[in-house]
Design a protein around this motif. Structure first.
Motif, short mmCIF file in Angstrom:
data_model
loop_
_atom_site.label_atom_id
_atom_site.label_comp_id
_atom_site.label_asym_id
_atom_site.label_seq_id
_atom_site.Cartn_x
_atom_site.Cartn_y
_atom_site.Cartn_z
N ARG A 1 0.83 -1.20 0.00
CA ARG A 1 0.00 0.00 0.00
C ARG A 1 0.87 1.26 0.00
NH1 ARG A 1 -4.86 2.08 1.05
NH2 ARG A 1 -4.80 3.89 2.39
N VAL A 2 1.91 1.25 0.84
CA VAL A 2 2.82 2.40 0.89
C VAL A 2 3.48 2.62 -0.47
CG1 VAL A 2 5.00 3.22 1.87
CG2 VAL A 2 3.26 2.26 3.37
N ASP A 3 3.88 1.53 -1.09
CA ASP A 3 4.50 1.65 -2.41
C ASP A 3 3.55 2.29 -3.41
OD1 ASP A 3 7.02 0.84 -1.94
OD2 ASP A 3 6.64 -1.30 -2.35
N GLU A 4 2.29 1.86 -3.37
CA GLU A 4 1.28 2.44 -4.28
C GLU A 4 1.11 3.92 -4.03
OE1 GLU A 4 -1.38 -1.65 -4.54
OE2 GLU A 4 -2.23 0.15 -3.58
N LEU A 5 1.04 4.28 -2.74
CA LEU A 5 0.85 5.69 -2.41
C LEU A 5 2.04 6.52 -2.86
CD1 LEU A 5 -0.72 5.31 1.13
CD2 LEU A 5 -1.81 6.38 -0.85
N LEU A 6 3.25 5.99 -2.63
CA LEU A 6 4.45 6.71 -3.07
C LEU A 6 4.40 6.92 -4.57
CD1 LEU A 6 7.25 4.86 -1.05
CD2 LEU A 6 6.54 7.23 -0.77
N HIS A 7 3.98 5.87 -5.26
CA HIS A 7 3.93 5.95 -6.71
C HIS A 7 2.89 6.98 -7.15
CE1 HIS A 7 4.82 4.49 -10.67
NE2 HIS A 7 3.52 4.50 -10.94
N ALA A 8 1.72 6.93 -6.52
CA ALA A 8 0.63 7.83 -6.90
C ALA A 8 0.99 9.29 -6.65
CB ALA A 8 -0.63 7.46 -6.13
N GLN B 1 -5.19 18.30 -6.61
CA GLN B 1 -5.53 17.29 -7.60
C GLN B 1 -5.15 15.89 -7.07
OE1 GLN B 1 -7.73 17.47 -10.33
NE2 GLN B 1 -6.36 18.96 -11.30
N ASP B 2 -3.92 15.81 -6.50
CA ASP B 2 -3.45 14.54 -5.93
C ASP B 2 -4.38 14.06 -4.83
OD1 ASP B 2 -1.26 14.46 -7.57
OD2 ASP B 2 0.15 15.20 -6.08
N LEU B 3 -4.77 15.01 -3.98
CA LEU B 3 -5.63 14.64 -2.86
C LEU B 3 -6.96 14.06 -3.36
CD1 LEU B 3 -6.45 14.56 0.10
CD2 LEU B 3 -7.13 16.95 -0.07
N LEU B 4 -7.56 14.75 -4.37
CA LEU B 4 -8.85 14.25 -4.89
C LEU B 4 -8.67 12.88 -5.51
CD1 LEU B 4 -10.73 17.31 -6.39
CD2 LEU B 4 -11.03 16.15 -4.20
N ARG B 5 -7.55 12.67 -6.19
CA ARG B 5 -7.33 11.38 -6.82
C ARG B 5 -7.20 10.29 -5.76
NH1 ARG B 5 -3.01 12.50 -9.56
NH2 ARG B 5 -1.68 11.02 -8.48
N LEU B 6 -6.41 10.60 -4.70
CA LEU B 6 -6.24 9.61 -3.63
C LEU B 6 -7.57 9.34 -2.94
CD1 LEU B 6 -2.93 10.96 -2.05
CD2 LEU B 6 -3.22 8.80 -3.25
N TRP B 7 -8.35 10.38 -2.77
CA TRP B 7 -9.65 10.22 -2.10
C TRP B 7 -10.55 9.32 -2.95
CZ3 TRP B 7 -14.54 12.87 -3.21
CH2 TRP B 7 -15.52 12.66 -2.21
N ASN B 8 -10.46 9.46 -4.26
CA ASN B 8 -11.26 8.66 -5.17
C ASN B 8 -10.87 7.19 -5.14
OD1 ASN B 8 -13.46 9.25 -6.71
ND2 ASN B 8 -12.34 10.74 -7.95
N LEU B 9 -9.57 6.93 -4.88
CA LEU B 9 -9.08 5.55 -4.87
C LEU B 9 -9.78 4.76 -3.77
CD1 LEU B 9 -5.25 5.97 -5.47
CD2 LEU B 9 -7.01 5.21 -7.09
N GLY B 10 -9.81 5.32 -2.56
CA GLY B 10 -10.51 4.63 -1.49
C GLY B 10 -11.23 5.70 -0.70
N ARG B 11 -12.53 5.84 -0.93
CA ARG B 11 -13.26 6.97 -0.36
C ARG B 11 -13.20 6.97 1.16
NH1 ARG B 11 -17.41 10.33 -3.54
NH2 ARG B 11 -16.31 10.28 -5.52
N LYS B 12 -12.81 8.09 1.71
CA LYS B 12 -12.75 8.25 3.16
C LYS B 12 -13.58 9.45 3.54
CE LYS B 12 -8.14 6.58 3.80
NZ LYS B 12 -8.72 5.43 4.52
#
Lengths: 268, 259, 266
Positions: free
Chosen positions: C130-137, C191-202
């Motif tokens: 998960r950390v790797d994915e987040l770093l990548h994103a 933009q990054d924040l919205l994309r991350l939020w879209n990945l797993g809605r919190k």
């Protein structure tokens, strides 16, 4: 709507009131431990608080205390003035020639490394065991303290301020007075603050090594006679004197540097 | 380095040596020895191993004293962090103890512990402990409370906070305390030896002075100075390595404080 | 979107700091503040500087205590004013991204990002992935071994963001996280924040003083008054997602909402 005093902070308030009581208790405990130490280890090894106090009283009554204190203070004062003046002025002169400053840099670094206290025997060799030796010894300690602090002040001068005044047509003298002096003054003050107690203990250490008067001489003499009470009484007197000097200094400094933000002696 | 600077520094060096030589010719070598005599003697003493022996003795006192006084003094502020009332009670005693002229206690230590290594270790420890204590306390107090809050939010226990935030944040200060204390430690060991000893560089200086052997005094003083410079360098190196996570800083403050 | 029990509910919150010596009473920072947040909702709160926004988030995160009021998490009472001990983060249920990145300067970027996971004893293979994915994103791959002072301001922000996302708390509180960066980096970070939020809605509670940012990011915008802070307006933002943050003013309805929020703030 209740006040916050009943909130999460109320516990701290009640505990805070313990502080003065606690301080007193620790003070009493220290004296009790001292007395217990005397009882277990014997008076020859650790004289009791009362014995020590009695000795100090006796020294004060006989005038010995005043005489020795005067000698030590005189040495410290003379050394402070001589060494302090030279050490404070030199950085201002060095500033005028950056080339000289760079050339002297290794010499200054080497002198910085030298433990000044170790010079005492050399001074005794040169000037004998009289007062001159201690004055020179104290002066050498104070000189370096003020010199290094002054130099640090000079190095911290903002070159943009200097350039600004130059552009405005200021002379070298005006620059020195306005910028150099005002930047360096706090540094010299903190140097002086460290130097004052050091001057006193420097005079005492000088007297340890060779003297015929002064508090350091008294302590050292008592030691050679195995007079523990004398050593302890002398150490207590020197400690009290240095603390009084520190306290006065604190007062004076708090007043004269009030415009500055909190000054810390120890930075990282 | 600029060649002109090198030439300038060489000129200063030559002038110092020449001035020294002049003094010894004018006043006599009994007072000032002479550069050549000192160099000669230095090499002799080095060859015989005596200088090493005496220097090791002094360094041993400085090192033992620093560890004995410094390590508890570096740990105490961490213990007091969660006990503000105890800290407030003890504070005036710490400040008072810091103000005590420890060197003036040297004869007392000698009286108590004899003329061997112990009184010097005690003297060094008494000086180093206060320097390290106050420096470390400043570090513990300077811990960024925001770091602590954020760590609490993501689930750090009190132990985690002590280990991951307070400790790494305050260690630089503790180390700075040791760095500042190092020259004092050596100086205090030497003073102890000057007053009463039969070994160490301080003893060498003192015996040289009483025998009118000025050459020996100069040799010992030079050795002492070189040792302090090397120790300062090593401690500074060590500190930089330990704190490699910090952005580069200028190292001026060490000069402001010392003596 | 709102279910029967809100994810987070704040009722009648009030806060004042203890008076300074010589001061009889200190002013109220928050007074009778109430609102709720639904599951997976992106709530933004906008208010003038000094309105007590950070204090509010501190209280919700339980870094600080309130004088009055209650907070419910999934219907469970987690905070009553005064007395009760604070549980910062409510057992890792609340993430908190502060204004400063608060990365520990002595840890490398990756060690900072994984610290919460390690402290919670959850740094397993899945977490690593998960950390790797987040770093990548967030384009941080390759900078893992750098110390915070070696990273740019935007990179530090992203690192502090994924430090919280990595341990996956259901609610994330954000206190003007993008206020200290330049405009361009800021748009990128949003933009990054919205994309991350879209990945797993919190569920996100995002506090800012920037009206445009509040509208651009949120499902709902609450407007806070000057201190003592109260909620003066509640706007639902129906702008379609994904939103193009580079061209805010072209978004349908943006201008109208901006105007009415601006009026509410005055």
């Amino acid at each position: 709507m209740t006040l916050a005093a009943t909130g999460p902070w109320s516990g701290v308030y009640t505990k805070r009131s313990l502080v003065p009581v606690g301080r007193l208790a620790v003070g009493i405990a220290l004296i009790v431990v001292w007395q217990l130490g005397t009882n277990t280890m014997g008076r020859e090894w650790l004289p009791s608080p009362l014995d020590t106090l009695a000795r100090i009283w006796q020294l004060a009554a006989s005038g010995e205390l005043a005489r020795d204190t005067l000698v030590t203070f005189g040495e410290a004062a003379a050394g402070l003035i001589l060494g302090g003046a030279a050490g404070a002025v030199l950085p201002f002169i060095l500033r005028l020639s950056p080339r000289l400053m760079t050339a002297l840099d290794p010499l200054i670094s080497a002198a910085f490394g030298m433990p000044k206290l170790a010079l005492a025997p050399l001074f005794i060799l040169w000037f004998g065991i009289g007062i001159t030796t201690k004055v020179v010894f104290v002066a050498s300690i104070v000189f370096f303290l003020l010199f290094y602090n002054g130099l640090a002040g000079i190095l911290s001068i903002d070159p943009r301020l200097v350039a600004m005044l130059r552009v405005a047509g200021a002379s070298e003298w005006v620059i020195t007075r306005e910028i150099v002096w005002n930047t360096t003054k706090p540094f010299l003050f903190s140097g002086l603050k460290i130097a004052l107690p050091r001057a006193l203990s420097g005079a005492v250490v000088g007297e340890f090594i060779a003297a015929d008067a002064g508090l350091g001489w008294y302590i050292q003499n008592a030691r050679s006679l195995n007079d523990t009470t004398g050593v302890l009484a002398g150490a207590v007197i020197v400690t009290v004197l240095v603390m009084v000097v520190n306290a006065i200094l604190q007062r004076v400094q708090a007043r004269s540097l009030a415009w500055r933000p909190i000054a810390r002696d120890m930075t990282v | 380095m600029n060649p002109r600077v090198i030439v300038d520094r060489l000129v200063v060096f030559v002038l110092v040596i020449a001035g020294w030589q002049l003094c010894s010719s004018y006043f006599g070598t009994i007072w000032f020895s002479s550069p050549w005599r000192v160099l000669d003697r230095f090499i002799d003493e080095l060859r015989s191993g005596d200088l090493f022996f005496q220097a090791a003795y002094t360094l041993k006192a400085a090192l033992y004293g620093s560890l004995l006084g410094g390590i508890p003094a570096a740990l105490l502020p961490f213990a007091l962090r969660r006990r503000p009332v105890a800290g407030a009670i003890l504070d005036p005693y710490f400040v008072g103890g810091y103000g005590v002229p420890k060197l003036a206690l040297a004869p007392l230590f000698i009286l108590w512990f004899g003329v061997d290594l112990e009184p010097k270790v005690a003297l060094v420890a008494s000086i180093v402990s206060f320097l390290v204590f106050f420096s470390t306390t400043a570090g513990v107090n300077a811990v960024n409370s925001q770091y602590v809050n954020v760590a609490r939010v993501f689930g750090a226990t009190e132990r985690d906070i002590a280990r991951h935030i307070v400790w790494p944040g305050a260690i630089p200060y503790a180390f700075a305390g040791f760095r500042i204390a190092a020259p004092y430690a050596i100086g205090a060991a030497v003073v102890g030896e000057l007053i009463s000893s039969n070994r160490g560089l301080g003893f060498l200086i003192q015996s040289g002075a009483t025998d009118f052997d000025t050459t020996l005094v100069f040799v010992s003083l030079t050795t002492l100075t070189m040792i302090v410079i090397v120790v300062n360098l090593l401690v500074g190196r060590c500190e930089r390595w330990l704190l490699r996570w910090r952005p580069a800083q200028r190292g001026l403050t060490s000069k402001v404080i010392g003596a | 979107m709102s279910s029967a029990v809100p994810m987070l509910e704040v009722k009648g919150l009030a806060k004042r700091f203890p008076p300074r010596s010589g001061q009889a009473e200190s002013p109220w920072i928050l007074a009778d503040l109430s609102f709720h947040v639904a599951d997976q909702e992106f709530l933004t709160m906008v208010g003038p500087s000094g309105a007590g926004k950070s204090t509010l988030l501190n209280i919700i995160a339980q870094v600080d205590g309130a004088n009055e009021g209650k907070i419910f998490f999934r219907g469970e009472l987690i905070e009553t004013a005064n007395g009760s001990a604070l549980h910062p983060g409510w057992n890792c249920q609340f993430g908190y991204v502060t204004q400063d990145d608060n990365l520990l300067p002595w840890r490398t970027m990756i060690d900072n990002v994984t610290l919460p996971l390690k402290l919670q004893g959850r740094f397993d293979a899945a977490a690593r992935k998960r950390v790797d994915e987040l770093l990548h994103a967030t384009h941080l791959t390759g900078f893992e071994r750098y110390y915070p002072h070696e990273l740019s301001g935007g990179m530090r922000k992203r690192a502090s963001l994924i430090r919280t996302l990595a341990y996956d708390p259901p609610i994330i509180l954000m206190d003007e996280p993008f206020s200290a960066v330049d405009a361009q980096t800021r748009t990128q970070l949003q933009q990054d924040l919205l994309r991350l939020w879209n990945l797993g809605r919190k569920t996100i509670v995002f506090v800012t003083h920037d009206i445009a940012e509040a509208i651009a990011l949120g499902d709902r915008v609450l407007v806070l008054s000057k201190s003592p802070a109260k909620i003066v307006a509640d706007h639902r933002i129906d702008i379609k997602r994904p939103r193009d943050l580079g061209n805010l003013y072209k978004l349908e309805g943006f201008g109208d909402i901006f105007e009415s929020v601006r009026r509410d703030l005055q």
